[in-house]
Design a protein around this motif. Sequence first.
Motif, PDB file in Angstrom:
ATOM      1  N   TRP A  67     -11.475   3.449   6.203  1.00 50.88           N
ATOM      2  CA  TRP A  67     -11.444   3.356   4.741  1.00 50.88           C
ATOM      3  C   TRP A  67     -10.445   4.323   4.089  1.00 50.88           C
ATOM      4  CZ3 TRP A  67     -12.704  -0.387   1.664  1.00 50.88           C
ATOM      5  CH2 TRP A  67     -13.667  -1.319   2.060  1.00 50.88           C
ATOM      6  N   PRO A  68     -10.344   5.577   4.532  1.00 48.33           N
ATOM      7  CA  PRO A  68      -9.340   6.454   3.917  1.00 48.33           C
ATOM      8  C   PRO A  68      -7.917   5.892   4.034  1.00 48.33           C
ATOM      9  CG  PRO A  68     -10.903   7.759   5.168  1.00 48.33           C
ATOM     10  CD  PRO A  68     -11.194   6.334   5.495  1.00 48.33           C
ATOM     11  N   ARG A  69      -7.564   5.356   5.215  1.00 53.67           N
ATOM     12  CA  ARG A  69      -6.233   4.765   5.395  1.00 53.67           C
ATOM     13  C   ARG A  69      -6.078   3.514   4.524  1.00 53.67           C
ATOM     14  NH1 ARG A  69      -1.865   4.436   9.177  1.00 53.67           N
ATOM     15  NH2 ARG A  69      -2.725   6.213  10.311  1.00 53.67           N
ATOM     16  N   LEU A  70      -7.122   2.697   4.443  1.00 53.03           N
ATOM     17  CA  LEU A  70      -7.044   1.478   3.636  1.00 53.03           C
ATOM     18  C   LEU A  70      -6.850   1.814   2.159  1.00 53.03           C
ATOM     19  CD1 LEU A  70      -9.028  -1.753   4.095  1.00 53.03           C
ATOM     20  CD2 LEU A  70      -8.957  -0.741   1.817  1.00 53.03           C
ATOM     21  N   ILE A  71      -7.578   2.800   1.674  1.00 55.97           N
ATOM     22  CA  ILE A  71      -7.440   3.187   0.266  1.00 55.97           C
ATOM     23  C   ILE A  71      -6.065   3.796   0.008  1.00 55.97           C
ATOM     24  CG2 ILE A  71      -8.300   4.767  -1.507  1.00 55.97           C
ATOM     25  CD1 ILE A  71     -11.108   4.352  -0.294  1.00 55.97           C
ATOM     26  N   ALA A  72      -5.573   4.606   0.943  1.00 55.23           N
ATOM     27  CA  ALA A  72      -4.234   5.178   0.790  1.00 55.23           C
ATOM     28  C   ALA A  72      -3.173   4.079   0.781  1.00 55.23           C
ATOM     29  CB  ALA A  72      -3.956   6.179   1.908  1.00 55.23           C
ATOM     30  N   ALA A  73      -3.339   3.079   1.657  1.00 53.98           N
ATOM     31  CA  ALA A  73      -2.408   1.947   1.687  1.00 53.98           C
ATOM     32  C   ALA A  73      -2.463   1.174   0.371  1.00 53.98           C
ATOM     33  CB  ALA A  73      -2.738   1.024   2.855  1.00 53.98           C
ATOM     34  N   THR A  74      -3.653   1.032  -0.184  1.00 49.08           N
ATOM     35  CA  THR A  74      -3.803   0.358  -1.474  1.00 49.08           C
ATOM     36  C   THR A  74      -3.037   1.092  -2.566  1.00 49.08           C
ATOM     37  OG1 THR A  74      -6.007  -0.467  -0.889  1.00 49.08           O
ATOM     38  CG2 THR A  74      -5.454  -0.395  -3.220  1.00 49.08           C
ATOM     39  N   VAL A  75      -3.216   2.405  -2.623  1.00 45.99           N
ATOM     40  CA  VAL A  75      -2.559   3.206  -3.657  1.00 45.99           C
ATOM     41  C   VAL A  75      -1.037   3.097  -3.551  1.00 45.99           C
ATOM     42  CG1 VAL A  75      -2.170   5.557  -4.488  1.00 45.99           C
ATOM     43  CG2 VAL A  75      -4.486   4.799  -3.920  1.00 45.99           C
ATOM     44  N   CYS A  76      -0.531   3.166  -2.320  1.00 49.69           N
ATOM     45  CA  CYS A  76       0.920   3.122  -2.136  1.00 49.69           C
ATOM     46  C   CYS A  76       1.497   1.714  -2.286  1.00 49.69           C
ATOM     47  CB  CYS A  76       1.291   3.674  -0.757  1.00 49.69           C
ATOM     48  SG  CYS A  76       0.976   5.429  -0.567  1.00 49.69           S
ATOM     49  N   GLY A  77       0.807   0.712  -1.732  1.00 52.01           N
ATOM     50  CA  GLY A  77       1.373  -0.629  -1.686  1.00 52.01           C
ATOM     51  C   GLY A  77       0.986  -1.548  -2.816  1.00 52.01           C
ATOM     52  N   LEU A 157      15.369   4.690 -11.584  1.00 51.14           N
ATOM     53  CA  LEU A 157      14.626   5.788 -10.959  1.00 51.14           C
ATOM     54  C   LEU A 157      13.238   5.310 -10.508  1.00 51.14           C
ATOM     55  CD1 LEU A 157      14.352   8.762 -10.183  1.00 51.14           C
ATOM     56  CD2 LEU A 157      13.567   9.225 -12.519  1.00 51.14           C
ATOM     57  N   LEU A 158      12.606   4.488 -11.328  1.00 51.49           N
ATOM     58  CA  LEU A 158      11.296   3.941 -10.953  1.00 51.49           C
ATOM     59  C   LEU A 158      11.417   3.037  -9.731  1.00 51.49           C
ATOM     60  CD1 LEU A 158       9.741   3.108 -14.452  1.00 51.49           C
ATOM     61  CD2 LEU A 158       9.367   5.123 -13.016  1.00 51.49           C
ATOM     62  N   PHE A 159      12.518   2.294  -9.624  1.00 51.42           N
ATOM     63  CA  PHE A 159      12.746   1.462  -8.432  1.00 51.42           C
ATOM     64  C   PHE A 159      12.818   2.326  -7.175  1.00 51.42           C
ATOM     65  CE2 PHE A 159      15.155  -1.679 -11.290  1.00 51.42           C
ATOM     66  CZ  PHE A 159      14.007  -2.416 -11.533  1.00 51.42           C
ATOM     67  N   LEU A 160      13.494   3.487  -7.289  1.00 52.19           N
ATOM     68  CA  LEU A 160      13.654   4.369  -6.135  1.00 52.19           C
ATOM     69  C   LEU A 160      12.295   4.910  -5.677  1.00 52.19           C
ATOM     70  CD1 LEU A 160      15.776   5.663  -4.280  1.00 52.19           C
ATOM     71  CD2 LEU A 160      15.868   7.595  -5.873  1.00 52.19           C
ATOM     72  N   ILE A 161      11.466   5.338  -6.640  1.00 55.04           N
ATOM     73  CA  ILE A 161      10.129   5.829  -6.305  1.00 55.04           C
ATOM     74  C   ILE A 161       9.288   4.695  -5.723  1.00 55.04           C
ATOM     75  CG2 ILE A 161       8.031   6.920  -7.196  1.00 55.04           C
ATOM     76  CD1 ILE A 161       9.776   8.132  -9.418  1.00 55.04           C
ATOM     77  N   ASN A 162       9.447   3.508  -6.302  1.00 56.89           N
ATOM     78  CA  ASN A 162       8.746   2.325  -5.806  1.00 56.89           C
ATOM     79  C   ASN A 162       9.098   2.031  -4.345  1.00 56.89           C
ATOM     80  OD1 ASN A 162      10.069  -0.844  -5.797  1.00 56.89           O
ATOM     81  ND2 ASN A 162       7.861  -0.629  -5.606  1.00 56.89           N
ATOM     82  N   ALA A 163      10.379   2.135  -4.009  1.00 56.51           N
ATOM     83  CA  ALA A 163      10.820   1.887  -2.632  1.00 56.51           C
ATOM     84  C   ALA A 163      10.208   2.899  -1.679  1.00 56.51           C
ATOM     85  CB  ALA A 163      12.350   1.942  -2.554  1.00 56.51           C
ATOM     86  N   PHE A 164      10.122   4.144  -2.105  1.00 57.41           N
ATOM     87  CA  PHE A 164       9.501   5.188  -1.285  1.00 57.41           C
ATOM     88  C   PHE A 164       8.020   4.881  -1.060  1.00 57.41           C
ATOM     89  CE2 PHE A 164       7.335   9.321  -0.876  1.00 57.41           C
ATOM     90  CZ  PHE A 164       8.004   9.821   0.235  1.00 57.41           C
ATOM     91  N   SER A 165       7.328   4.468  -2.127  1.00 51.88           N
ATOM     92  CA  SER A 165       5.909   4.148  -2.025  1.00 51.88           C
ATOM     93  C   SER A 165       5.671   2.969  -1.090  1.00 51.88           C
ATOM     94  CB  SER A 165       5.351   3.833  -3.421  1.00 51.88           C
ATOM     95  OG  SER A 165       3.991   3.492  -3.352  1.00 51.88           O
ATOM     96  N   PHE A 166       6.543   1.952  -1.171  1.00 52.26           N
ATOM     97  CA  PHE A 166       6.379   0.789  -0.307  1.00 52.26           C
ATOM     98  C   PHE A 166       6.640   1.157   1.155  1.00 52.26           C
ATOM     99  CE2 PHE A 166       7.767  -3.289   1.606  1.00 52.26           C
ATOM    100  CZ  PHE A 166       6.628  -4.034   1.324  1.00 52.26           C
TER     101      PHE A 166
END
Length: 298
Positions: A67-77, A157-166
């Motif tokens: 669950w911790p990994r799943l929630i972290a993946a949710t937040v990032c992806g 800039l938001l696109f760049l942060i978005n790419a990092f998150s993905f």
Amino acid sequence: MNKRSLAIMAAIMESTIYGLNHTIAKAVMPEYVKPFGFIFLRVTGAAILFWLVSLWFPKEKIANSDWPRLIAATVCGMVINMLLFFKGLSLSTPINSSVIMTISPILVLLLSSYLLKERITLLKVIGIIISLSGALILILFSAEQKYNAPNIPLGNLLFLINAFSFGIYLILVKPLAAKYHPITLMKWLFLCSFLINFPITFWEFRQIEWESMPPAIWGSIAFVILGTTFSTYLLNIFAIKQLAASTLSSFIYLQPLIAIVFSVAVGADQLNLLKIVAGSLIFLGVYLVTKKKTVTGS
């Protein structure tokens, strides 16, 4: 056809849909639907679809340790990734978004190398610097106010942060994709995404004036929910079962080609020297970074 070939086909289809999405979603925002309101539609629609589809598949339970990994993946992806991409798209242009997103494989490489403790060669360091230079050119020097793009530098800039998150999402979701059925994983990821995104996005969703929408906008919204959200995330989770995160991320290079051809064809954006130079730097840097495969994913 073997599973790897099917995974490659899924990755190509995913990138094609995303390439079209840069222009199609842009046409909706912010005149008809504001970016965060659009995310509410995406997440809610996809969550409903995945839970309905799951009725025809075997039931699986997510292990407590996952669950911790799943929630972290949710937040990032499905939170940071979606929110920043759509907000950036409402401020910038389709070509800028598709070009900057190509930096994602470099970010995946950096993250994978850090997690796997693998050495990054000098050639890859040079490639990273060149590619980041191209992204920074787009962020700092794109100042035109055309094509419904009120704040291009901030959007980029938001696109760049978005790419990092993905990129982080691809690393996090890989072990989960190997363990669970894609439908099981998607239904829980999107349910968590709905719960996390709800307080952020519901206010803009309430501001939508449905009666003023022309049929073409309804079609664009349907494409984003069914295509860009439901289909692409399912294709992504299927592909990542067979492909390394760094390999899958390389299919993102198809997006600019598709996005540029489509957006220029429909008059949603235009090419100029700045975009050509910046895009060339990004592609050169990415080529140097991915010239020799050194990362097998996690």
